[in-house]
Design a protein around this motif. Structure first.
Motif, short mmCIF file in Angstrom:
data_model
loop_
_atom_site.label_atom_id
_atom_site.label_comp_id
_atom_site.label_asym_id
_atom_site.label_seq_id
_atom_site.Cartn_x
_atom_site.Cartn_y
_atom_site.Cartn_z
N ILE A 85 -12.93 -12.79 -6.54
CA ILE A 85 -11.79 -12.66 -7.45
C ILE A 85 -10.48 -13.13 -6.83
O ILE A 85 -9.45 -13.11 -7.49
CB ILE A 85 -11.65 -11.22 -8.00
N GLY A 86 -10.51 -13.58 -5.59
CA GLY A 86 -9.32 -14.14 -4.97
C GLY A 86 -9.03 -13.58 -3.59
O GLY A 86 -9.81 -12.83 -3.02
N GLN A 87 -7.89 -13.98 -3.08
CA GLN A 87 -7.42 -13.55 -1.77
C GLN A 87 -6.29 -12.55 -1.95
O GLN A 87 -5.43 -12.74 -2.81
CB GLN A 87 -6.89 -14.73 -0.98
N SER A 88 -6.28 -11.52 -1.11
CA SER A 88 -5.18 -10.55 -1.18
C SER A 88 -5.18 -9.64 0.04
O SER A 88 -6.19 -9.50 0.72
CB SER A 88 -5.29 -9.69 -2.45
N PHE A 89 -4.01 -9.06 0.27
CA PHE A 89 -3.94 -8.00 1.27
C PHE A 89 -4.47 -6.74 0.61
O PHE A 89 -4.16 -6.45 -0.55
CB PHE A 89 -2.50 -7.78 1.75
N LYS A 90 -5.28 -6.00 1.33
CA LYS A 90 -5.85 -4.76 0.82
C LYS A 90 -5.43 -3.62 1.75
O LYS A 90 -5.57 -3.73 2.97
CB LYS A 90 -7.38 -4.86 0.78
N ILE A 91 -4.91 -2.56 1.17
CA ILE A 91 -4.48 -1.41 1.96
C ILE A 91 -5.41 -0.25 1.68
O ILE A 91 -5.51 0.22 0.55
CB ILE A 91 -3.02 -1.04 1.64
N GLU A 92 -6.12 0.17 2.71
CA GLU A 92 -6.97 1.36 2.65
C GLU A 92 -6.07 2.53 3.03
O GLU A 92 -5.68 2.66 4.19
CB GLU A 92 -8.13 1.26 3.64
N ASN A 93 -5.72 3.34 2.05
CA ASN A 93 -4.77 4.42 2.28
C ASN A 93 -5.50 5.76 2.13
O ASN A 93 -5.88 6.13 1.02
CB ASN A 93 -3.62 4.31 1.28
N PRO A 94 -5.68 6.51 3.22
CA PRO A 94 -6.39 7.78 3.14
C PRO A 94 -5.67 8.84 2.30
O PRO A 94 -6.28 9.82 1.88
CB PRO A 94 -6.52 8.22 4.59
N GLN A 95 -4.38 8.64 2.04
CA GLN A 95 -3.62 9.60 1.24
C GLN A 95 -3.75 9.35 -0.26
O GLN A 95 -3.44 10.23 -1.06
CB GLN A 95 -2.15 9.53 1.62
N ALA A 96 -4.19 8.16 -0.65
CA ALA A 96 -4.29 7.83 -2.06
C ALA A 96 -5.47 8.57 -2.68
O ALA A 96 -6.59 8.51 -2.18
CB ALA A 96 -4.47 6.32 -2.23
N THR A 97 -5.20 9.27 -3.77
CA THR A 97 -6.26 10.00 -4.46
C THR A 97 -6.89 9.15 -5.55
O THR A 97 -7.99 9.44 -6.02
CB THR A 97 -5.72 11.30 -5.09
N ALA A 98 -6.19 8.10 -5.97
CA ALA A 98 -6.71 7.17 -6.97
C ALA A 98 -5.96 5.85 -6.81
O ALA A 98 -4.84 5.81 -6.30
CB ALA A 98 -6.50 7.71 -8.38
N SER A 99 -6.59 4.78 -7.24
CA SER A 99 -5.93 3.49 -7.24
C SER A 99 -6.42 2.70 -8.44
O SER A 99 -7.43 3.03 -9.05
CB SER A 99 -6.19 2.73 -5.94
N CYS A 100 -5.69 1.66 -8.77
CA CYS A 100 -6.08 0.86 -9.92
C CYS A 100 -6.86 -0.36 -9.47
O CYS A 100 -6.98 -0.64 -8.27
CB CYS A 100 -4.85 0.45 -10.73
N GLY A 101 -7.38 -1.11 -10.39
CA GLY A 101 -8.20 -2.26 -10.09
C GLY A 101 -7.45 -3.37 -9.36
O GLY A 101 -8.07 -4.14 -8.63
N CYS A 102 -6.15 -3.45 -9.53
CA CYS A 102 -5.39 -4.53 -8.89
C CYS A 102 -5.25 -4.30 -7.39
O CYS A 102 -4.97 -5.22 -6.65
CB CYS A 102 -4.01 -4.69 -9.54
N GLY A 103 -5.40 -3.06 -6.95
CA GLY A 103 -5.32 -2.76 -5.52
C GLY A 103 -3.92 -2.58 -4.98
O GLY A 103 -3.74 -2.30 -3.81
N THR A 104 -2.89 -2.76 -5.81
CA THR A 104 -1.53 -2.59 -5.31
C THR A 104 -0.87 -1.32 -5.84
O THR A 104 0.25 -1.01 -5.48
CB THR A 104 -0.63 -3.79 -5.67
N SER A 105 -1.57 -0.58 -6.69
CA SER A 105 -1.01 0.64 -7.28
C SER A 105 -1.92 1.82 -6.91
O SER A 105 -3.12 1.69 -6.87
CB SER A 105 -0.93 0.48 -8.80
N PHE A 106 -1.29 2.96 -6.61
CA PHE A 106 -2.06 4.13 -6.20
C PHE A 106 -1.34 5.40 -6.58
O PHE A 106 -0.16 5.38 -6.93
CB PHE A 106 -2.32 4.10 -4.68
N SER A 107 -2.05 6.52 -6.53
CA SER A 107 -1.44 7.82 -6.76
C SER A 107 -1.79 8.74 -5.60
O SER A 107 -2.76 8.53 -4.89
CB SER A 107 -1.89 8.42 -8.10
N LEU A 108 -0.99 9.79 -5.44
CA LEU A 108 -1.20 10.76 -4.36
C LEU A 108 -1.65 12.07 -4.93
O LEU A 108 -1.33 12.44 -6.02
CB LEU A 108 0.08 10.97 -3.55
#
Length: 108
Positions: A85-108
């Motif tokens: 689906i393309g190239q992107s920076f991906k952030i694995e954030n242990p504090q995120a309780t949910a994230s969206c499909g785009c990978g740049t949005s998250f919730s705590l």
């Protein structure tokens, strides 16, 4: 505080991007309110480092994180992916309780 980790793949890609920028340029990652999950990552090119920025260095690449964003990114791993689906920076954030499909949005 748990440090932020930068993978060698991410460092390689940052170095490629910074090769087209003025010398001394760095990648700044910040967390802003918004996005479909409540918070979103912002990626910018920075030429100046503030005194209170966290600088994460790996293989010649530097990522800056401001002190306001740092608590939201504590313990995160910054990677670079190249998949179907393309190239992107991906952030694995242990504090995120949910994230969206785009990978740049998250919730705590």
């Amino acid at each position: 505080m748990t440090p932020i980790t930068l993978t060698s793949r991410a460092a390689r890609r940052i170095n490629e991007i910074m090769g087209a920028e003025p010398p001394g340029s760095m990648l700044r990652i910040s967390v802003n309110g918004g996005g479909c999950s409540g918070f979103q990552y912002a990626f910018d090119i920075a030429r100046d480092r503030a005194e209170d920025d966290l600088a994460v260095e790996q293989d010649g690449a530097t990522v800056l994180v401001d002190p306001t964003s740092l608590p939201y990114m504590e313990g995160a791993t910054i990677d670079f992916v190249n998949d179907l689906i393309g190239q992107s920076f991906k952030i694995e954030n242990p504090q995120a309780t949910a994230s969206c499909g785009c990978g740049t949005s998250f919730s705590l």
